[in-house]
Design an enzyme around this catalytic site. Structure first.
Site, mmCIF file in Angstrom:
data_model
loop_
_atom_site.group_PDB
_atom_site.id
_atom_site.type_symbol
_atom_site.label_atom_id
_atom_site.label_comp_id
_atom_site.label_asym_id
_atom_site.label_seq_id
_atom_site.Cartn_x
_atom_site.Cartn_y
_atom_site.Cartn_z
ATOM 1 N N CYS A 1 0.431 7.623 5.399
ATOM 2 C CA CYS A 1 -0.892 8.124 4.597
ATOM 3 C C CYS A 1 -1.640 8.694 2.847
ATOM 4 C CB CYS A 1 -1.324 9.224 6.394
ATOM 5 S SG CYS A 1 -0.493 9.348 7.649
ATOM 6 N N ARG B 1 0.361 2.788 -0.503
ATOM 7 C CA ARG B 1 2.373 4.173 0.307
ATOM 8 C C ARG B 1 1.629 3.243 1.516
ATOM 9 N NH1 ARG B 1 1.529 9.285 -1.173
ATOM 10 N NH2 ARG B 1 1.715 9.825 0.419
ATOM 11 N N TRP C 1 -1.829 5.359 8.330
ATOM 12 C CA TRP C 1 -0.503 4.527 9.557
ATOM 13 C C TRP C 1 0.456 5.216 10.531
ATOM 14 C CZ3 TRP C 1 4.625 5.263 10.057
ATOM 15 C CH2 TRP C 1 5.417 3.541 10.227
ATOM 16 N N ASN D 1 -1.875 14.328 6.537
ATOM 17 C CA ASN D 1 -0.411 13.392 6.072
ATOM 18 C C ASN D 1 0.538 14.349 6.696
ATOM 19 O OD1 ASN D 1 1.067 11.639 4.890
ATOM 20 N ND2 ASN D 1 0.808 12.416 3.082
ATOM 21 N N GLY D 2 0.772 13.076 7.461
ATOM 22 C CA GLY D 2 2.360 14.044 8.026
ATOM 23 C C GLY D 2 1.912 13.788 10.064
ATOM 24 N N GLU E 1 21.119 -4.672 -1.849
ATOM 25 C CA GLU E 1 20.181 -4.158 -2.019
ATOM 26 C C GLU E 1 19.464 -5.291 -2.379
ATOM 27 O OE1 GLU E 1 17.681 -2.698 -2.699
ATOM 28 O OE2 GLU E 1 17.105 -3.277 -4.451
ATOM 29 N N LYS F 1 15.773 -6.734 -0.432
ATOM 30 C CA LYS F 1 14.778 -6.622 -1.002
ATOM 31 C C LYS F 1 14.354 -7.996 -0.067
ATOM 32 C CE LYS F 1 13.490 -4.049 -3.398
ATOM 33 N NZ LYS F 1 14.498 -3.441 -3.086
ATOM 34 N N GLU G 1 12.404 -7.288 3.041
ATOM 35 C CA GLU G 1 11.786 -6.820 3.055
ATOM 36 C C GLU G 1 10.104 -7.354 2.939
ATOM 37 O OE1 GLU G 1 11.613 -2.677 1.527
ATOM 38 O OE2 GLU G 1 12.805 -3.708 -0.316
ATOM 39 N N HIS H 1 36.799 -12.240 8.618
ATOM 40 C CA HIS H 1 37.032 -11.126 10.487
ATOM 41 C C HIS H 1 35.833 -11.874 10.921
ATOM 42 C CE1 HIS H 1 40.592 -8.941 8.107
ATOM 43 N NE2 HIS H 1 40.030 -8.978 6.826
ATOM 44 N N LYS I 1 5.101 2.971 1.376
ATOM 45 C CA LYS I 1 5.839 3.527 0.266
ATOM 46 C C LYS I 1 6.558 4.382 -0.012
ATOM 47 C CE LYS I 1 6.951 2.620 -4.149
ATOM 48 N NZ LYS I 1 7.780 1.591 -4.232
HETATM 49 O O1 M6R Z 1 11.009 7.328 -2.208
HETATM 50 P P1 M6R Z 1 12.339 7.022 -1.981
HETATM 51 O O2 M6R Z 1 12.952 6.457 -2.906
HETATM 52 O O3 M6R Z 1 12.234 7.838 -1.901
HETATM 53 O O4 M6R Z 1 12.466 5.982 -0.513
HETATM 54 C C1 M6R Z 1 13.381 5.037 0.794
HETATM 55 C C2 M6R Z 1 12.729 3.902 0.763
HETATM 56 O O5 M6R Z 1 12.110 4.124 1.844
HETATM 57 C C3 M6R Z 1 12.702 2.628 -0.041
HETATM 58 O O6 M6R Z 1 13.743 2.835 -1.187
HETATM 59 C C4 M6R Z 1 12.408 1.664 0.420
HETATM 60 O O7 M6R Z 1 14.071 1.164 1.065
HETATM 61 C C5 M6R Z 1 12.023 0.420 -0.106
HETATM 62 N N1 M6R Z 1 10.995 -0.154 1.094
HETATM 63 C C6 M6R Z 1 13.132 -0.099 -0.333
HETATM 64 O O8 M6R Z 1 12.710 -1.537 -1.567
#
Ligand code: M6R
Length: 608
Positions: free
Chosen positions: A2, A27, A75, A101-102, A481, A485, A488, A504, A603
């Site tokens: 949010c 966000r 959100w 927000n929260g 990583e 990527k 997502e 294994h 985000k």
């Molecule tokens: O803001 P942060 O680095 O704490 O966020 C952590 C994860 O939510 C963030 O890295 C998320 O996995 C991303 N979407 C990855 O691209």
């Protein structure tokens, strides 16, 4: 997650709010709304879906009059993303509107209590209890009513409030969710982050938890949780509008990938002084570091994978047992942590709920905390005993890229700094590593230049049902990583495996045409990984390898090779992640995905 915006001044509030909300889109949200005060009434407009729908409904704000208002992107957590559940929420008497927000954790009990007192609920949200509590406690003094209300709330909240009895006034409260005030001339603002403020002002006040602000066009007053007025410093926002715009790139993600040489330079250069590394305004003494018997790194998502990559450098150079643990696990695992533990907390946003909770838990048990964070003034930065900012600039795309690389770069600096303080690095080895750090921005640029085949390779993989990413040690950390990527933003199934684990079980999944991305940048282990490449190729896999320029043998084994610039194995994740980012980007583009705002993702994950 949010986003909230507030405006009071002389402009048409709805237009300022809509523009502000657009900057917060990244966000993550699924509905949007605004509430504007005008002639003793509050007009509320809210819609499910995109801000474009809200613009359409309000004729770009022109149909809503008034110069004071609040806006929100939601959100969904409690209740589906419908028009009714969208914020702002109105009190039963129509005098108050609230955006939030929260999460209000005790909302169910409060809802029952308020229902019993005759309040009617229109939405399924946790937020609606807030506006009814304010109505219940209001006896002509809004500040008092807000203080009484927040005293009843458990959870996290940044709240924006307007009331018809205070026509030119905004109220805002912060507890464990971000909220920043923007100080203008004859107008004032609040927002969840500075991207919504910079078009109007560069002067910001970062609220702390428990603080309440009262804003009119002419003045901003800040109070502590008892209502006592306090003074807070005004900070200068150091970056401009262009940093939050696409600058000619098709997507923010591509822009941010390309910004990595500059971002890593900003993270490293100020800390590389002559023959030493300096840590901003603090020092970790050799005496303290020699008492540290365990380093824990905690974070979520990509930040956790950055920790996995950095962990190898810390153990190799400092010889201190180091572990990366997911924050969502650490917070509940009854961790063995004491004053000899140094907890490194990684977060781009500085607002990730699980990371904050894990951090608080470890602090409670005596750990010293060092935060590596991008967003200045964020909750994690404030909670930590010491903070190193990554100085990556605003990261708008939901999928992190420069956020990740700058975290890895700062972890390398920390590893070198600590090893030096412990007397483990000197002479040519030390100066060689420092030289390497200084060359990283240039090597990142070289790697970007070498990565152009990623676009062609992505065309091959666009229809894959699943992709495997393999590697060993630091290469495994990067493979994780790379797989995240890919998942997502392309929505293709992707999984990372430690290459040595294939036999294994996982190798059973290798059939004709299965794409395997093999990260092979760890000199000591590249032969082993190359054997794994042969094993999967024998079973019909199509392999794209990430390798160092000296590894010509790989050309005859992999179907495609993406080379990176040369660097010691321990630092290679900083470079080898780049072709993986581009591979994910182009695969997502081939499949027509919403690259900067992937479905279901936010985000900043400010709820558990
Ligand atoms: O803001 P942060 O680095 O704490 O966020 C952590 C994860 O939510 C963030 O890295 C998320 O996995 C991303 N979407 C990855 O691209």
């Amino acid at each position: 997650m949010c986003g909230i915006v507030g405006y009071t001044g002389t402009q048409r509030a709805s237009q300022v709010l809509l523009e502000g909300l657009k900057t917060l889109e990244y966000r993550g949200y699924d509905s949007a709304g605004l509430a504007v005060l005008h002639q003793g009434k509050i007009t509320v407009e809210k819609v499910s879906g995109r801000i474009a729908n809200l613009c359409e409904k309000t004729h770009d704000g022109l149909s809503v009059e008034g110069c004071t208002g609040i806006g929100h992107t939601r959100w969904a957590t409690h209740g589906a993303p419908t028009d009714v559940n969208a914020h702002p929420h109105l009190s039963n008497d129509g005098r108050f509107a609230v955006v939030h927000n929260g999460i209000i954790e005790n909302y169910a009990a409060l809802r029952e209590e308020l229902r019993a007192k005759g309040y009617t609920f229109r939405s399924e949200t946790d937020t609606e209890v807030v506006v009814h509590l304010i109505e219940m406690y209001y006896q002509g003094d809004l500040k008092k009513a807000v203080i009484k209300t927040v005293a009843r709330l458990e959870g996290s909240y940044a709240l924006g409030i307007v009331c018809t009895d205070h026509p030119n006034t905004l109220f805002a409260v912060k507890e464990a969710s971000p909220l920043i005030l923007g100080i203008g001339a004859g107008e004032n603002f609040f927002a969840s982050d500075v991207t919504a403020l910079i078009a109007h002002t560069k002067n910001a006040v970062y609220l702390d938890d428990g603080e309440l602000a009262e804003l009119t066009g002419e003045e901003v007053r800040i109070y502590d949780c008892t209502g006592r007025e306090i003074q807070k410093p005004v900070s200068r926002i150091t970056w401009g509008m262009e940093a939050a715009e696409k600058g000619g790139y098709e997507h923010f993600m591509l822009k941010e990938i390309m910004e990595q040489p500059a971002a890593v330079k900003a993270a490293l250069s100020p800390r590389l002084k002559d023959d030493e590394i300096v840590l901003d305004d603090f020092e970790l003494s050799g005496e303290y570091l020699s008492r540290v018997n365990k380093i824990l790194i905690t974070a979520c998502g990509s930040a956790y994978y950055a920790g996995c990559a950095g962990r190898y450098a810390i153990e190799k150079l400092c010889r201190i047992p180091t572990e990366a643990v997911l924050a969502s696990e650490l917070r509940y695992c009854d961790p063995i942590v004491d004053e000899h533990t140094l907890l490194i907390v990684l977060s781009q946003s500085g607002e990730t709920a699980d990371t904050i909770a894990a951090m608080k838990e470890c602090k409670r048990r005596g750990a010293r905390t060092l935060a590596i964070v991008n967003v200045v003034g964020s909750t994690i930065a404030k909670l930590a005993d010491n903070t190193l900012y990554t100085w990556a600039g605003p990261e708008i795309a939901v999928a992190t890229t420069k956020g990740y690389t700058t975290q890895v770069a700062v972890l390398y600096l920390f590893a070198l700094y600590t090893a030096r303080k412990l007397g483990r690095l000197d002479g040519e080895e030390w100066t060689g590593y420092l030289r390497e750090m200084r060359m990283m921005p240039r090597k990142l640029q070289e790697t970007l230049d070498l990565s152009h085949p990623a676009e062609r390779i992505a065309k091959k993989y666009r229809d894959a049902r699943s992709l495997f990413f393999i590697g060993r040690n630091t290469d495994y950390a990067v493979a994780q990583e790379g797989a995240l990527k890919m998942k997502e933003i392309s929505y293709l199934h992707a999984e990372a495996y430690a290459a040595g684990e294939l036999k294994h079980g996982t190798i059973a999944l290798i059939v004709e045409g299965q794409p395997v991305i093999a990260v092979c940048c760890c000199d000591e282990l590249s032969e082993k990984t190359m054997n794994n490449i042969i094993e999967v190729k024998t079973r019909g896999a199509k392999v794209a390898a990430i390798a160092k320029p000296g590894n010509r043998a790989i050309l005859s084994q992999a179907d495609d090779v993406l080379f990176i610039a040369d660097t010691p194995s321990v630092f290679s994740p900083l470079l080898s992640v780049v072709p993986l980012q581009l591979l994910a980007y182009y695969t997502a583009k081939e499949n027509g995905r919403d690259i900067d705002k992937p479905r279901n993702l936010a985000k900043s994950v400010t709820v558990e």
